[in-house]
Design an enzyme around this catalytic site. Structure first.
Site, PDB file in Angstrom:
ATOM      1  N   GLU A  71       1.040 -50.375  19.844  1.00 46.57           N
ATOM      2  CA  GLU A  71       0.980 -51.771  20.275  1.00 46.57           C
ATOM      3  C   GLU A  71      -0.448 -52.315  20.076  1.00 46.57           C
ATOM      4  O   GLU A  71      -0.651 -53.407  19.567  1.00 46.57           O
ATOM      5  CB  GLU A  71       1.403 -51.851  21.738  1.00 46.57           C
ATOM      6  CG  GLU A  71       1.772 -53.230  22.182  1.00 46.57           C
ATOM      7  CD  GLU A  71       2.225 -53.225  23.632  1.00 46.57           C
ATOM      8  OE1 GLU A  71       2.406 -52.140  24.205  1.00 46.57           O
ATOM      9  OE2 GLU A  71       2.363 -54.338  24.173  1.00 46.57           O
ATOM     10  N   ARG A 110       6.665 -34.209  24.985  1.00 47.92           N
ATOM     11  CA  ARG A 110       7.991 -33.986  25.572  1.00 47.92           C
ATOM     12  C   ARG A 110       9.012 -33.566  24.530  1.00 47.92           C
ATOM     13  O   ARG A 110      10.023 -32.940  24.869  1.00 47.92           O
ATOM     14  CB  ARG A 110       8.420 -35.216  26.366  1.00 47.92           C
ATOM     15  CG  ARG A 110       7.553 -35.404  27.615  1.00 47.92           C
ATOM     16  CD  ARG A 110       7.921 -36.650  28.381  1.00 47.92           C
ATOM     17  NE  ARG A 110       7.605 -37.865  27.671  1.00 47.92           N
ATOM     18  CZ  ARG A 110       6.427 -38.483  27.726  1.00 47.92           C
ATOM     19  NH1 ARG A 110       5.458 -37.987  28.464  1.00 47.92           N
ATOM     20  NH2 ARG A 110       6.208 -39.576  27.036  1.00 47.92           N
TER      21      ARG A 110
HETATM   22  P1  AMP Z   1       7.209 -45.164  19.981  1.00 46.01           P
HETATM   23  O1  AMP Z   1       6.334 -44.665  18.877  1.00 46.01           O
HETATM   24  O2  AMP Z   1       6.843 -46.541  20.450  1.00 46.01           O
HETATM   25  O3  AMP Z   1       8.681 -45.035  19.639  1.00 46.01           O
HETATM   26  O4  AMP Z   1       6.923 -44.277  21.247  1.00 46.01           O
HETATM   27  C1  AMP Z   1       7.563 -43.086  21.400  1.00 46.01           C
HETATM   28  C2  AMP Z   1       6.716 -42.069  22.121  1.00 46.01           C
HETATM   29  O5  AMP Z   1       6.045 -42.618  23.258  1.00 46.01           O
HETATM   30  C3  AMP Z   1       7.619 -40.986  22.613  1.00 46.01           C
HETATM   31  O6  AMP Z   1       7.021 -39.739  22.283  1.00 46.01           O
HETATM   32  C4  AMP Z   1       7.739 -41.217  24.092  1.00 46.01           C
HETATM   33  O7  AMP Z   1       7.544 -40.013  24.764  1.00 46.01           O
HETATM   34  C5  AMP Z   1       6.661 -42.206  24.464  1.00 46.01           C
HETATM   35  N1  AMP Z   1       7.156 -43.436  25.123  1.00 46.01           N
HETATM   36  C6  AMP Z   1       7.090 -44.708  24.638  1.00 46.01           C
HETATM   37  N2  AMP Z   1       7.570 -45.596  25.499  1.00 46.01           N
HETATM   38  C7  AMP Z   1       7.975 -44.879  26.575  1.00 46.01           C
HETATM   39  C8  AMP Z   1       8.584 -45.227  27.839  1.00 46.01           C
HETATM   40  N3  AMP Z   1       8.869 -46.501  28.164  1.00 46.01           N
HETATM   41  N4  AMP Z   1       8.871 -44.221  28.685  1.00 46.01           N
HETATM   42  C9  AMP Z   1       8.596 -42.947  28.362  1.00 46.01           C
HETATM   43  N5  AMP Z   1       8.018 -42.563  27.223  1.00 46.01           N
HETATM   44  C10 AMP Z   1       7.714 -43.510  26.334  1.00 46.01           C
END
Ligand code: AMP
Length: 176
Positions: free
Chosen positions: A101, A64
């Protein structure tokens, strides 16, 4: 939040999908925002306006971040560089592992995609735990470029992702 602000617009066009892609996750779906031409344009205009004349290239994170990042790069008249999941890029690439996670994942960027000294805007849709954005920043910096800004549409502040980003400048249109 001021009425009619981009933040308000974003929040009105994000759809919450419970338990996707797995139980316990509240997925923030921004496809309704993309499908609304005026709202999409307002977001791109807003992001681009923060960096006009201050960045040389936009780095977007699969998948995205490609949508936001490519549109912002086009708006600013500068180049776009994709950061992809493991094994997708055809040329020699830099790799960064980061923790999820459960387990870990790898992001890659072509090693010749950025020039040393370039000023980079990193774009993505959601900052959650911050691992994805932090790994992307490490790729940019290993290439000798500078992260001038990180811009996300949504920040899930309760997950504390900002800490992983360190002191690199981070802006979220809608912090939740
Ligand atoms: P993080 O590495 O945990 O910050 O995850 C970020 C990536 O995962 C981004 O590229 C988001 O598109 C996706 N992502 C993580 N959590 C969500 C969520 N609750 N809703 C939508 N996309 C998420």
């Amino acid at each position: 939040m001021p009425e009619g602000s981009v933040t308000e617009l974003v929040l009105s066009r994000i759809r919450d999908i419970p338990d996707f892609p797995k139980p316990g996750v509240l997925f923030k779906d921004f496809t309704p925002l993309l499908a609304d031409g005026e709202a999409f344009a307002a977001v791109i205009h807003d992001v681009a306006g923060r960096y006009a004349g201050q960045v040389d290239v936009v780095v977007g994170i699969e998948a995205r971040g490609f949508i936001i990042g490519a549109a912002v790069a086009h708006h600013l008249g500068i180049g776009f560089v994709p950061v992809r999941k493991s094994g997708k890029l055809p040329g020699p690439s830099l790799r960064e592992e980061y923790t999820l996670e459960y387990g870990s994942a790898v992001l890659e960027m072509h090693e010749s995609a950025l020039q040393p000294g370039q000023r980079v805007l990193v774009a993505d849709d959601v900052l959650a735990t911050g691992g994805t954005v932090a790994a992307t920043c490490r790729l940019v910096e290993r290439a000798g470029a500078t992260v001038t800004g990180i811009d996300v549409v949504l920040e899930l502040t309760f997950l504390g992702g900002r800490e992983k980003v360190g002191d690199r400048p981070l802006y979220a249109i809608a912090p939740l």
